[in-house]
Design a protein around this motif. Sequence first.
Motif, short mmCIF file in Angstrom:
data_model
loop_
_atom_site.label_atom_id
_atom_site.label_comp_id
_atom_site.label_asym_id
_atom_site.label_seq_id
_atom_site.Cartn_x
_atom_site.Cartn_y
_atom_site.Cartn_z
N VAL A 13 0.88 -1.16 0.00
CA VAL A 13 0.00 0.00 0.00
C VAL A 13 0.92 1.22 0.00
N PHE A 14 0.81 2.04 -1.03
CA PHE A 14 1.70 3.19 -1.19
C PHE A 14 1.21 4.40 -0.41
N TYR A 15 2.16 5.21 -0.01
CA TYR A 15 1.89 6.55 0.49
C TYR A 15 2.59 7.49 -0.47
N HIS A 16 1.90 8.53 -0.91
CA HIS A 16 2.43 9.42 -1.95
C HIS A 16 2.71 10.79 -1.34
N ILE A 17 3.96 11.21 -1.43
CA ILE A 17 4.38 12.52 -0.92
C ILE A 17 4.91 13.37 -2.06
N TYR A 18 4.43 14.59 -2.14
CA TYR A 18 5.00 15.60 -3.04
C TYR A 18 5.90 16.49 -2.16
N PRO A 19 7.21 16.24 -2.16
CA PRO A 19 8.07 16.81 -1.11
C PRO A 19 8.22 18.32 -1.18
N ALA A 284 -7.21 7.65 -5.07
CA ALA A 284 -8.39 8.51 -4.97
C ALA A 284 -8.05 9.94 -5.35
N ASP A 285 -6.77 10.33 -5.20
CA ASP A 285 -6.30 11.64 -5.59
C ASP A 285 -4.78 11.61 -5.66
N ASN A 286 -4.22 12.67 -6.22
CA ASN A 286 -2.77 12.80 -6.30
C ASN A 286 -2.41 14.27 -6.49
N HIS A 287 -1.16 14.55 -6.85
CA HIS A 287 -0.69 15.93 -6.93
C HIS A 287 -1.20 16.68 -8.15
N ASP A 288 -1.90 16.00 -9.05
CA ASP A 288 -2.38 16.62 -10.28
C ASP A 288 -3.89 16.82 -10.33
N VAL A 289 -4.64 16.25 -9.38
CA VAL A 289 -6.10 16.31 -9.43
C VAL A 289 -6.63 16.81 -8.09
N ASP A 290 -7.85 17.31 -8.10
CA ASP A 290 -8.46 17.81 -6.86
C ASP A 290 -8.47 16.72 -5.79
N ARG A 291 -8.23 17.14 -4.56
CA ARG A 291 -8.31 16.21 -3.43
C ARG A 291 -9.71 15.59 -3.39
N VAL A 292 -9.76 14.31 -3.03
CA VAL A 292 -11.04 13.62 -3.06
C VAL A 292 -12.02 14.22 -2.06
N ILE A 318 -2.29 6.20 -0.97
CA ILE A 318 -2.87 7.27 -0.19
C ILE A 318 -2.02 8.52 -0.40
N TYR A 319 -2.63 9.63 -0.79
CA TYR A 319 -1.91 10.88 -1.01
C TYR A 319 -1.81 11.64 0.32
N TYR A 320 -0.63 12.12 0.61
CA TYR A 320 -0.36 12.68 1.95
C TYR A 320 -1.44 13.68 2.37
N GLY A 321 -1.95 13.49 3.57
CA GLY A 321 -2.98 14.35 4.12
C GLY A 321 -4.39 13.91 3.80
N SER A 322 -4.57 13.16 2.73
CA SER A 322 -5.92 12.73 2.36
C SER A 322 -6.48 11.69 3.31
N GLU A 323 -5.60 11.05 4.10
CA GLU A 323 -6.10 10.11 5.10
C GLU A 323 -6.87 10.84 6.21
N TRP A 324 -6.76 12.15 6.27
CA TRP A 324 -7.55 12.96 7.20
C TRP A 324 -8.60 13.79 6.47
N GLY A 325 -8.81 13.55 5.18
CA GLY A 325 -9.78 14.34 4.43
C GLY A 325 -9.32 15.75 4.12
N PRO A 337 -2.71 24.45 -4.40
CA PRO A 337 -3.67 23.99 -3.38
C PRO A 337 -3.74 22.47 -3.24
N LEU A 338 -3.28 21.75 -4.26
CA LEU A 338 -3.26 20.29 -4.19
C LEU A 338 -2.04 19.77 -3.46
N ARG A 339 -1.07 20.64 -3.25
CA ARG A 339 0.27 20.23 -2.77
C ARG A 339 0.69 21.06 -1.56
N PRO A 340 -0.12 21.13 -0.52
CA PRO A 340 0.14 22.08 0.56
C PRO A 340 1.24 21.63 1.51
N ALA A 341 1.80 22.60 2.21
CA ALA A 341 2.66 22.31 3.34
C ALA A 341 1.77 21.86 4.50
N LEU A 342 2.12 20.75 5.12
CA LEU A 342 1.33 20.23 6.24
C LEU A 342 2.24 19.95 7.42
#
Length: 454
Positions: A13-19, A284-292, A318-325, A337-342
């Motif tokens: 199961v991958f976790y995707h980070i846009y660093p 469900a989402d990534n760095h190129d599309v709107d967050r789910v 799972i795209y970073y942060g999307s596990e919390w919606g 906006p798809l690639r925020p600092a968290l």
Amino acid sequence: MKYTTNAWASDSVFYHIYPLGLTDAPQQNDFKAAPEPRLQNLHAWLQHMAQIGCNALYLGPVFESGTHGYDTIDYYQVDRRLGTNEQLQQLLKQAHSLGIRVILDGVFNHVGRNFRAFTDLQQHGQNSAYKDWFAGVDFNHRSPQGDSFTYESWEGHYDLVKLNLHHPDVRAHLFGAVQKWIEEFGIDGLRLDAADVMDLGFLRDLATFCRQLRPDFWLLGEVIHGDYNRWANPETLDATTNYEAYKGLYSSHNDANYFEIAHSLNREFGAGGVYEGLPLYAFADNHDVDRVASQLRNPAHLYPLYALLLTMPGVPSIYYGSEWGQPGAKQPGDDRPLRPALCLEAMHHQAPHPNLAKAIQQFISIRHQRHALRHGNYRQLLVAQEQLAFSRTSDQDLVLVVVNAADTPACLRVPLSLPNGHTLTDLLESTHQFTVHNGTVQIEVPPCWASILA
């Protein structure tokens, strides 16, 4: 056609980070600045992703670039906004110590305009030793950027200069970088940016080169449209992105129409499906599309959606942060906006949907426990507007998945080829058991939730 691929990817199961986004790196690279050790911020995220059950990391662009990471300047140096080569080595060493495989972005279709070979072409024109490194160079016309020549770009974006992947020196340069990444950083695979517009001969030769260095090296291609078999096959790549299922995951919830995602899954993975046995990269989402979380009209649908993502065929991510919606929607000409600092600590305490990560962790745990969810076939058993039931069956076990997107409980009678009296337990709620009678099992699924039975 029955496919096989590297077993570790199917079990991941991958976790995707846009660093560059996550670490709040500057939007523009100052090529004279000293390296900033922002990669060190990701060590805590490795612990987090391991805790929720992710055992593979797709780490977005990390090599020297001008802006967003996909305009590469130097394939051999980590982007100074993120740190140094040594710091990337340390990060991957920690990932591997946690049992996490790592793939990096391979951006080989195009480069940025500050790429050394391109600046040489700008300076020396037809006398440049690099004039054949780029596709479509024409000295009879000027480029939209004002150069004394024009060239091919990626989708009309002239800040992204298309490489001539047939040129032996270009290939040697890129293959040499890949060898460095494998031997010095120990990467486990590549996600190939814009694979759908790259020369297939180059991709085949790249695959051969990588597998000679590491037989279990995993190659994922970014492909949006078309027949994924063109790219994912025994001679070329191991997998592609599954954009067909991506679209169906959110729109089937928004439209109260599970027939859409059911059709896609059946067409792709059902008996005789066009990608049966091919574990496509599911997201469900990534760095190129709107967050789910910004795509769905009903936030409660995040739960059945992720239940589907983590039980359907494929290699889920799972795209970073999307596990919390985490929300995020594109603005005109702006993907930031798809690639925020968290802040990881803040997300633990101020998440938009704090219970979602716990549910995803539960879904992932079940996926790791059940061989059928990682390697089994897919058979649709029941579909209605807001309910879907399917089985995943391998030579080791059978799992029944039932999802309910309605805001009321659903009582369903699901056909199942098991003997009378066979008992199934809901892996999400172990006190709930169901017995097969006359080839069916009657199940009540809570609203906006799922039952996963074995």
